[in-house]
Design a protein around this motif. Sequence first.
Motif, PDB file in Angstrom:
ATOM      1  N   LEU A  13     -23.339 -24.039  -0.751  1.00 18.48           N
ATOM      2  CA  LEU A  13     -22.936 -23.837  -2.147  1.00 18.48           C
ATOM      3  C   LEU A  13     -21.420 -23.899  -2.318  1.00 18.48           C
ATOM      4  CD1 LEU A  13     -25.349 -20.864  -2.907  1.00 18.48           C
ATOM      5  CD2 LEU A  13     -25.719 -23.285  -3.384  1.00 18.48           C
ATOM      6  N   VAL A  14     -20.717 -24.017  -1.211  1.00 15.52           N
ATOM      7  CA  VAL A  14     -19.253 -24.107  -1.251  1.00 15.52           C
ATOM      8  C   VAL A  14     -18.843 -25.569  -1.419  1.00 15.52           C
ATOM      9  CG1 VAL A  14     -17.114 -23.660   0.013  1.00 15.52           C
ATOM     10  CG2 VAL A  14     -19.052 -22.071   0.212  1.00 15.52           C
ATOM     11  N   GLU A  15     -17.856 -25.806  -2.266  1.00 15.59           N
ATOM     12  CA  GLU A  15     -17.372 -27.162  -2.542  1.00 15.59           C
ATOM     13  C   GLU A  15     -15.897 -27.286  -2.190  1.00 15.59           C
ATOM     14  OE1 GLU A  15     -19.825 -28.568  -6.378  1.00 15.59           O
ATOM     15  OE2 GLU A  15     -18.702 -26.706  -6.694  1.00 15.59           O
ATOM     16  N   ASN A  16     -15.452 -28.507  -1.985  1.00 14.57           N
ATOM     17  CA  ASN A  16     -14.039 -28.748  -1.671  1.00 14.57           C
ATOM     18  C   ASN A  16     -13.139 -28.088  -2.712  1.00 14.57           C
ATOM     19  OD1 ASN A  16     -14.521 -30.327   0.626  1.00 14.57           O
ATOM     20  ND2 ASN A  16     -14.695 -32.202  -0.558  1.00 14.57           N
ATOM     21  N   GLY A  17     -12.123 -27.408  -2.232  1.00 15.34           N
ATOM     22  CA  GLY A  17     -11.165 -26.789  -3.142  1.00 15.34           C
ATOM     23  C   GLY A  17     -11.554 -25.419  -3.653  1.00 15.34           C
ATOM     24  N   ASP A  18     -12.686 -24.898  -3.229  1.00 17.39           N
ATOM     25  CA  ASP A  18     -13.141 -23.595  -3.705  1.00 17.39           C
ATOM     26  C   ASP A  18     -12.284 -22.456  -3.164  1.00 17.39           C
ATOM     27  OD1 ASP A  18     -15.192 -24.260  -5.379  1.00 17.39           O
ATOM     28  OD2 ASP A  18     -16.813 -23.817  -3.972  1.00 17.39           O
ATOM     29  N   SER A  19     -12.200 -21.401  -3.948  1.00 14.21           N
ATOM     30  CA  SER A  19     -11.657 -20.127  -3.476  1.00 14.21           C
ATOM     31  C   SER A  19     -12.810 -19.135  -3.479  1.00 14.21           C
ATOM     32  CB  SER A  19     -10.515 -19.638  -4.369  1.00 14.21           C
ATOM     33  OG  SER A  19     -10.916 -19.618  -5.730  1.00 14.21           O
ATOM     34  N   LEU A  20     -12.879 -18.315  -2.437  1.00 13.32           N
ATOM     35  CA  LEU A  20     -14.035 -17.444  -2.239  1.00 13.32           C
ATOM     36  C   LEU A  20     -13.613 -16.010  -1.973  1.00 13.32           C
ATOM     37  CD1 LEU A  20     -15.761 -19.653   0.509  1.00 13.32           C
ATOM     38  CD2 LEU A  20     -15.985 -19.951  -1.967  1.00 13.32           C
ATOM     39  N   GLN A  44     -18.677 -19.845   9.150  1.00 14.63           N
ATOM     40  CA  GLN A  44     -18.783 -20.740  10.294  1.00 14.63           C
ATOM     41  C   GLN A  44     -19.594 -21.996   9.976  1.00 14.63           C
ATOM     42  OE1 GLN A  44     -21.457 -17.823  12.607  1.00 14.63           O
ATOM     43  NE2 GLN A  44     -21.830 -19.797  13.604  1.00 14.63           N
ATOM     44  N   TYR A  45     -20.335 -21.953   8.858  1.00 15.78           N
ATOM     45  CA  TYR A  45     -21.156 -23.105   8.486  1.00 15.78           C
ATOM     46  C   TYR A  45     -20.534 -23.942   7.367  1.00 15.78           C
ATOM     47  CZ  TYR A  45     -24.599 -20.429  11.128  1.00 15.78           C
ATOM     48  OH  TYR A  45     -25.246 -19.737  12.111  1.00 15.78           O
ATOM     49  N   VAL A  46     -19.419 -23.491   6.824  1.00 17.99           N
ATOM     50  CA  VAL A  46     -18.740 -24.233   5.756  1.00 17.99           C
ATOM     51  C   VAL A  46     -18.016 -25.434   6.350  1.00 17.99           C
ATOM     52  CG1 VAL A  46     -16.932 -24.147   4.000  1.00 17.99           C
ATOM     53  CG2 VAL A  46     -18.496 -22.208   4.277  1.00 17.99           C
ATOM     54  N   THR A  47     -18.279 -26.612   5.814  1.00 19.36           N
ATOM     55  CA  THR A  47     -17.660 -27.838   6.334  1.00 19.36           C
ATOM     56  C   THR A  47     -16.723 -28.491   5.323  1.00 19.36           C
ATOM     57  OG1 THR A  47     -19.575 -29.142   5.611  1.00 19.36           O
ATOM     58  CG2 THR A  47     -19.597 -28.302   7.880  1.00 19.36           C
ATOM     59  N   CYS A  48     -16.546 -27.860   4.158  1.00 17.03           N
ATOM     60  CA  CYS A  48     -15.677 -28.427   3.124  1.00 17.03           C
ATOM     61  C   CYS A  48     -14.201 -28.229   3.480  1.00 17.03           C
ATOM     62  CB  CYS A  48     -15.965 -27.781   1.775  1.00 17.03           C
ATOM     63  SG  CYS A  48     -17.658 -28.042   1.191  1.00 17.03           S
ATOM     64  N   ASN A  49     -13.340 -28.886   2.737  1.00 14.39           N
ATOM     65  CA  ASN A  49     -11.902 -28.802   2.971  1.00 14.39           C
ATOM     66  C   ASN A  49     -11.193 -28.039   1.859  1.00 14.39           C
ATOM     67  OD1 ASN A  49     -11.841 -30.367   5.417  1.00 14.39           O
ATOM     68  ND2 ASN A  49     -12.203 -32.187   4.168  1.00 14.39           N
ATOM     69  N   ASN A  50      -9.992 -27.578   2.188  1.00 11.54           N
ATOM     70  CA  ASN A  50      -9.134 -26.887   1.233  1.00 11.54           C
ATOM     71  C   ASN A  50      -9.834 -25.670   0.626  1.00 11.54           C
ATOM     72  OD1 ASN A  50      -6.758 -26.463  -0.238  1.00 11.54           O
ATOM     73  ND2 ASN A  50      -7.463 -27.707  -1.957  1.00 11.54           N
ATOM     74  N   ILE A  51     -10.429 -24.868   1.497  1.00 16.76           N
ATOM     75  CA  ILE A  51     -11.119 -23.648   1.065  1.00 16.76           C
ATOM     76  C   ILE A  51     -10.218 -22.444   1.324  1.00 16.76           C
ATOM     77  CG2 ILE A  51     -13.153 -22.187   1.396  1.00 16.76           C
ATOM     78  CD1 ILE A  51     -13.746 -25.010   0.297  1.00 16.76           C
ATOM     79  N   THR A  52     -10.128 -21.563   0.333  1.00 15.68           N
ATOM     80  CA  THR A  52      -9.393 -20.313   0.501  1.00 15.68           C
ATOM     81  C   THR A  52     -10.382 -19.158   0.455  1.00 15.68           C
ATOM     82  OG1 THR A  52      -7.407 -21.215  -0.551  1.00 15.68           O
ATOM     83  CG2 THR A  52      -7.584 -18.812  -0.412  1.00 15.68           C
ATOM     84  N   PRO A  79     -11.308 -25.634  10.329  1.00 16.56           N
ATOM     85  CA  PRO A  79      -9.865 -25.689  10.044  1.00 16.56           C
ATOM     86  C   PRO A  79      -9.576 -25.958   8.571  1.00 16.56           C
ATOM     87  CG  PRO A  79     -10.592 -27.655  11.228  1.00 16.56           C
ATOM     88  CD  PRO A  79     -11.728 -26.685  11.279  1.00 16.56           C
ATOM     89  N   GLY A  80     -10.602 -26.319   7.814  1.00 15.58           N
ATOM     90  CA  GLY A  80     -10.432 -26.536   6.381  1.00 15.58           C
ATOM     91  C   GLY A  80     -10.437 -25.257   5.577  1.00 15.58           C
ATOM     92  N   ILE A  81     -10.596 -24.116   6.262  1.00 16.71           N
ATOM     93  CA  ILE A  81     -10.636 -22.817   5.590  1.00 16.71           C
ATOM     94  C   ILE A  81      -9.343 -22.047   5.844  1.00 16.71           C
ATOM     95  CG2 ILE A  81     -11.815 -20.584   5.449  1.00 16.71           C
ATOM     96  CD1 ILE A  81     -14.364 -21.968   6.328  1.00 16.71           C
ATOM     97  N   ASN A  82      -8.709 -21.604   4.769  1.00 17.46           N
ATOM     98  CA  ASN A  82      -7.535 -20.741   4.856  1.00 17.46           C
ATOM     99  C   ASN A  82      -7.961 -19.317   4.505  1.00 17.46           C
ATOM    100  OD1 ASN A  82      -5.616 -22.961   5.245  1.00 17.46           O
ATOM    101  ND2 ASN A  82      -6.109 -23.485   3.127  1.00 17.46           N
ATOM    102  N   VAL A  83      -7.660 -18.378   5.365  1.00 14.73           N
ATOM    103  CA  VAL A  83      -8.099 -16.997   5.173  1.00 14.73           C
ATOM    104  C   VAL A  83      -6.940 -16.116   4.720  1.00 14.73           C
ATOM    105  CG1 VAL A  83      -9.015 -14.940   6.305  1.00 14.73           C
ATOM    106  CG2 VAL A  83      -9.981 -17.184   6.830  1.00 14.73           C
ATOM    107  N   ILE A  84      -7.190 -15.327   3.688  1.00 14.25           N
ATOM    108  CA  ILE A  84      -6.221 -14.347   3.207  1.00 14.25           C
ATOM    109  C   ILE A  84      -6.856 -12.963   3.333  1.00 14.25           C
ATOM    110  CG2 ILE A  84      -4.923 -13.479   1.229  1.00 14.25           C
ATOM    111  CD1 ILE A  84      -4.802 -16.333   0.169  1.00 14.25           C
ATOM    112  N   LYS A 124     -13.020 -18.505  -7.418  1.00 16.86           N
ATOM    113  CA  LYS A 124     -14.115 -19.185  -8.117  1.00 16.86           C
ATOM    114  C   LYS A 124     -15.465 -18.525  -7.851  1.00 16.86           C
ATOM    115  CE  LYS A 124     -12.001 -23.784  -8.284  1.00 16.86           C
ATOM    116  NZ  LYS A 124     -12.120 -25.211  -7.857  1.00 16.86           N
ATOM    117  N   LYS A 125     -15.696 -18.174  -6.587  1.00 14.39           N
ATOM    118  CA  LYS A 125     -17.007 -17.663  -6.201  1.00 14.39           C
ATOM    119  C   LYS A 125     -16.871 -16.416  -5.321  1.00 14.39           C
ATOM    120  CE  LYS A 125     -18.695 -22.425  -6.207  1.00 14.39           C
ATOM    121  NZ  LYS A 125     -19.075 -23.598  -5.376  1.00 14.39           N
ATOM    122  N   ALA A 126     -17.824 -15.519  -5.461  1.00 14.26           N
ATOM    123  CA  ALA A 126     -17.892 -14.343  -4.584  1.00 14.26           C
ATOM    124  C   ALA A 126     -19.196 -14.401  -3.806  1.00 14.26           C
ATOM    125  CB  ALA A 126     -17.822 -13.060  -5.395  1.00 14.26           C
TER     126      ALA A 126
END
Length: 256
Positions: free
Chosen positions: A88-95, A108-116, A131-136, A164-166
């Motif tokens: 359900l995660v898309e490129n550019g999403d913030s979670l 660990q299963y998210v394969t999209c890019n530019n995810i925060t 590596p497409g996931i940035n963690v804060i 965008k999504k929780a």
Amino acid sequence: MKREKKYVDSRRDNILKIVKENPYVRVNELAKKLGVSLITIRRDLQFLDEQKLLKRTHGGAQVMKSEECDSDEISYYRRLIAMYAATLVENGDSLFINTSTNALQMLQYVTCNNITAITNNGKVINREYSPGINVILTGGELRYPKDAMVGDYAIRNLQTVFAKKAFVGCSGITPDAGMMTEIASEVSVNELMVNHSTEAVYVMADHTKIGKRSSFTSCAIEKVNYLITDELAPEEVLEEFKSKGVKVHQVHKGEF
């Protein structure tokens, strides 16, 4: 990335095989057999322990006791829930990701890019993800054993953050009481994550949590857009969720 994940999964399968063949095995023995560092083995053991696939001990690991093996089915469904949530995660999403182990597992299963991914789950530090996931990290007072970051500092940092999504887990969820937790200090953080989600709130809950009451309500059911559960969840309770406008998805064995 796929090649690296395949290698990690293969190594962890080998660890399980070794542990099943030996009543108890030490970390240094596993590292030597598999040709990797002690830190890598410790991370693998932590992951496998959280998945209830083995029992981590001081300096090593051992097979699960029979009563612990009873939870294997729940762990299996939680993994399926995490895998579905990742789709359900898309490129550019913030979670937003709360302290739920299941919610954290989905990364660990998210394969999209530019995810925060914004989380108050300190266990993310030792987890592997794309590596497409940035963690804060929210920061805050660290509470054991969940490594939850809570308190005024975490709340202040989240007050100006919107995602965008929780994707949130819970101790229980009912049609009347909503999403619940056993930890009072996590309520305010959960509330902020839910209220500051601009697109959708996904609650991840296996069948043991459906219709179950816990101590503290994190959010009303009206705030929940989607409920991701498994095929063993009681249908009568799921129908009540649907009647309140919650979209329900049940994962099934063999779905992934």
